[in-house]
Design a protein around this motif. Structure first.
Motif, short mmCIF file in Angstrom:
data_model
loop_
_atom_site.label_atom_id
_atom_site.label_comp_id
_atom_site.label_asym_id
_atom_site.label_seq_id
_atom_site.Cartn_x
_atom_site.Cartn_y
_atom_site.Cartn_z
N GLY A 46 -9.07 -64.68 57.84
CA GLY A 46 -9.71 -65.50 56.82
C GLY A 46 -9.49 -66.99 56.94
O GLY A 46 -10.11 -67.77 56.23
N GLU A 47 -8.58 -67.41 57.84
CA GLU A 47 -8.37 -68.84 58.03
C GLU A 47 -8.67 -69.20 59.48
O GLU A 47 -8.19 -68.56 60.40
N GLU A 48 -9.45 -70.22 59.66
CA GLU A 48 -9.83 -70.64 61.01
C GLU A 48 -8.57 -70.99 61.82
O GLU A 48 -7.67 -71.67 61.34
N GLY A 49 -8.53 -70.50 63.04
CA GLY A 49 -7.40 -70.80 63.90
C GLY A 49 -6.29 -69.77 63.86
O GLY A 49 -5.36 -69.84 64.67
N HIS A 50 -6.34 -68.81 62.94
CA HIS A 50 -5.33 -67.77 62.87
C HIS A 50 -5.90 -66.44 63.34
O HIS A 50 -7.00 -66.06 62.94
N PHE A 51 -5.19 -65.75 64.20
CA PHE A 51 -5.50 -64.35 64.46
C PHE A 51 -4.17 -63.65 64.69
O PHE A 51 -3.15 -64.29 64.96
N THR A 52 -4.16 -62.35 64.54
CA THR A 52 -2.89 -61.64 64.55
C THR A 52 -2.86 -60.54 65.60
O THR A 52 -3.90 -60.02 66.00
N LYS A 53 -1.63 -60.22 66.00
CA LYS A 53 -1.37 -59.09 66.88
C LYS A 53 -0.25 -58.26 66.26
O LYS A 53 0.60 -58.78 65.55
N THR A 54 -0.27 -56.97 66.55
CA THR A 54 0.73 -56.05 66.01
C THR A 54 1.78 -55.74 67.07
O THR A 54 1.45 -55.46 68.22
N GLY A 55 3.04 -55.78 66.65
CA GLY A 55 4.10 -55.53 67.60
C GLY A 55 5.30 -54.83 67.00
O GLY A 55 5.38 -54.60 65.79
N VAL A 56 6.23 -54.50 67.87
CA VAL A 56 7.49 -53.87 67.48
C VAL A 56 8.64 -54.70 68.04
O VAL A 56 8.47 -55.44 69.01
N ASP A 57 9.80 -54.59 67.40
CA ASP A 57 11.01 -55.07 68.07
C ASP A 57 11.96 -53.88 68.20
O ASP A 57 12.08 -53.06 67.29
N VAL A 58 12.61 -53.81 69.36
CA VAL A 58 13.37 -52.61 69.70
C VAL A 58 14.72 -52.97 70.32
O VAL A 58 14.93 -54.07 70.84
N SER A 59 15.61 -51.99 70.25
CA SER A 59 16.91 -52.07 70.91
C SER A 59 17.28 -50.65 71.35
O SER A 59 16.48 -49.72 71.21
N ASP A 60 18.52 -50.49 71.82
CA ASP A 60 18.92 -49.14 72.21
C ASP A 60 19.05 -48.21 71.01
O ASP A 60 19.21 -47.00 71.18
N ASN A 61 18.94 -48.75 69.80
CA ASN A 61 18.92 -47.89 68.61
C ASN A 61 17.71 -46.96 68.60
O ASN A 61 17.74 -45.90 67.96
N GLN A 62 16.64 -47.36 69.29
CA GLN A 62 15.45 -46.51 69.36
C GLN A 62 15.53 -45.48 70.48
O GLN A 62 14.66 -44.63 70.60
N GLY A 63 16.55 -45.57 71.32
CA GLY A 63 16.66 -44.63 72.43
C GLY A 63 15.57 -44.86 73.46
O GLY A 63 14.99 -45.95 73.58
N TRP A 64 15.28 -43.81 74.23
CA TRP A 64 14.26 -43.91 75.28
C TRP A 64 12.88 -44.00 74.64
O TRP A 64 12.56 -43.26 73.71
N ILE A 65 12.04 -44.90 75.16
CA ILE A 65 10.70 -45.16 74.61
C ILE A 65 9.65 -44.86 75.66
O ILE A 65 9.77 -45.26 76.82
N ASP A 66 8.59 -44.19 75.24
CA ASP A 66 7.42 -43.95 76.08
C ASP A 66 6.47 -45.13 75.85
O ASP A 66 5.68 -45.11 74.90
N TRP A 67 6.55 -46.14 76.70
CA TRP A 67 5.78 -47.36 76.46
C TRP A 67 4.28 -47.17 76.67
O TRP A 67 3.48 -47.90 76.07
N TYR A 68 3.87 -46.21 77.46
CA TYR A 68 2.44 -45.92 77.58
C TYR A 68 1.89 -45.43 76.25
O TYR A 68 0.80 -45.85 75.81
N ALA A 69 2.63 -44.56 75.59
CA ALA A 69 2.19 -44.08 74.28
C ALA A 69 2.20 -45.21 73.25
O ALA A 69 1.30 -45.29 72.40
N VAL A 70 3.19 -46.09 73.32
CA VAL A 70 3.25 -47.23 72.41
C VAL A 70 2.01 -48.11 72.56
O VAL A 70 1.35 -48.48 71.58
N ALA A 71 1.67 -48.44 73.80
CA ALA A 71 0.52 -49.31 74.05
C ALA A 71 -0.77 -48.66 73.58
O ALA A 71 -1.72 -49.37 73.18
#
Length: 249
Positions: A46-71
């Motif tokens: 709704g505001e010119e010049g702004h657009f958004t992306k969705t992301g995660v932040d991770v550490s070893d607390n999440q264990g092993w991650i399947d990054w293909y599934a995440v993407a």
């Protein structure tokens, strides 16, 4: 939730100043009317010049991650913990999954940044942490900044940083950021309003903010690059709960 924005806005106006505020009341940095939410994920429009992306932040607390599934679950970027300093004895440690997470997230096309959990009590310790981060990165190119995550611990938990003054915390943050910038990386400061209020933000004007606030629309009154809006997100490929973030690019 968005229908309650007016009530939330009125309630937050009674709270203490958020980082960067110059008065006891000022509106949030972004217009709450422009936030949307679908399937527990936020966007901003709704505001010119702004657009958004969705992301995660991770550490070893999440264990092993399947990054293909995440993407393939609508995730555009990842902020990955590279390491941390111990809260009591002060040793430096790598995140157990850092190398795997960074390489795999980049392999599937996600934009990446990293963060380091600091418990430095002097400027020299902060510079030591920054050099450690650079060693862990090994020159890898990042699309997003290196974040300085500097937090006091919850009540009842002793931490080596808890007695630092605002001036000391500010100097420590600046020392870390200067070393990272000197190596050609961008930097940002992570925290909620309590964490960021620890700093004298007027002395750190050039650093982006990664702002954390859960359960409400973001009340921060200064510009921020990322909003961490949940610590209980669910993403395919990650078995544990994960922090959800919105990049306001």
């Amino acid at each position: 939730m968005l229908a309650c924005a007016a009530a939330l806005y009125a309630a937050l106006s009674l709270c203490a100043c958020a980082p960067g505020s110059t008065s006891s009341w000022s509106p949030p940095y972004l217009n709450w009317d422009n936030f949307t939410i679908e399937n527990d994920r936020y966007a901003y429009d709704g505001e010119e010049g702004h657009f958004t992306k969705t992301g995660v932040d991770v550490s070893d607390n999440q264990g092993w991650i399947d990054w293909y599934a995440v993407a393939n679950d609508g995730i555009d970027f990842a902020l990955i913990r590279c390491g941390f300093r111990g809260t009591s004895e002060g040793g430096l440690y790598p995140d157990d999954y850092f190398e795997y997470n960074l390489a795999s997230a980049k392999e599937v096309g996600l934009d990446c940044g990293v963060y380091f959990f600091s418990q430095a009590v002097t400027e020299e310790e902060a510079r030591e942490e920054a050099r450690y981060v650079l060693e862990l990165l090994g020159g890898v190119q990042l699309e997003y900044p290196v974040a300085f995550d500097f937090e006091r611990q919850a009540e009842g938990i002793d931490s080596r940083v808890d007695t630092l003054t605002s001036d000391e915390a500010t100097a420590i943050a600046q020392a870390f950021c200067e070393v990272i910038e000197g190596a050609g990386y961008r930097v940002m400061l992570y925290g909620n309003s309590y964490d960021l209020a620890w700093f004298n933000m007027d002395a750190l004007p050039d650093y982006a903010i990664w702002y954390a606030e859960y359960g409400a629309l973001p009340s921060c009154r200064s510009p921020y690059l990322f909003w961490q809006y949940s610590n209980n997100g669910r993403v395919r490929g990650i078995d544990a709960a994960v922090d959800m973030n919105l990049a306001l690019v």
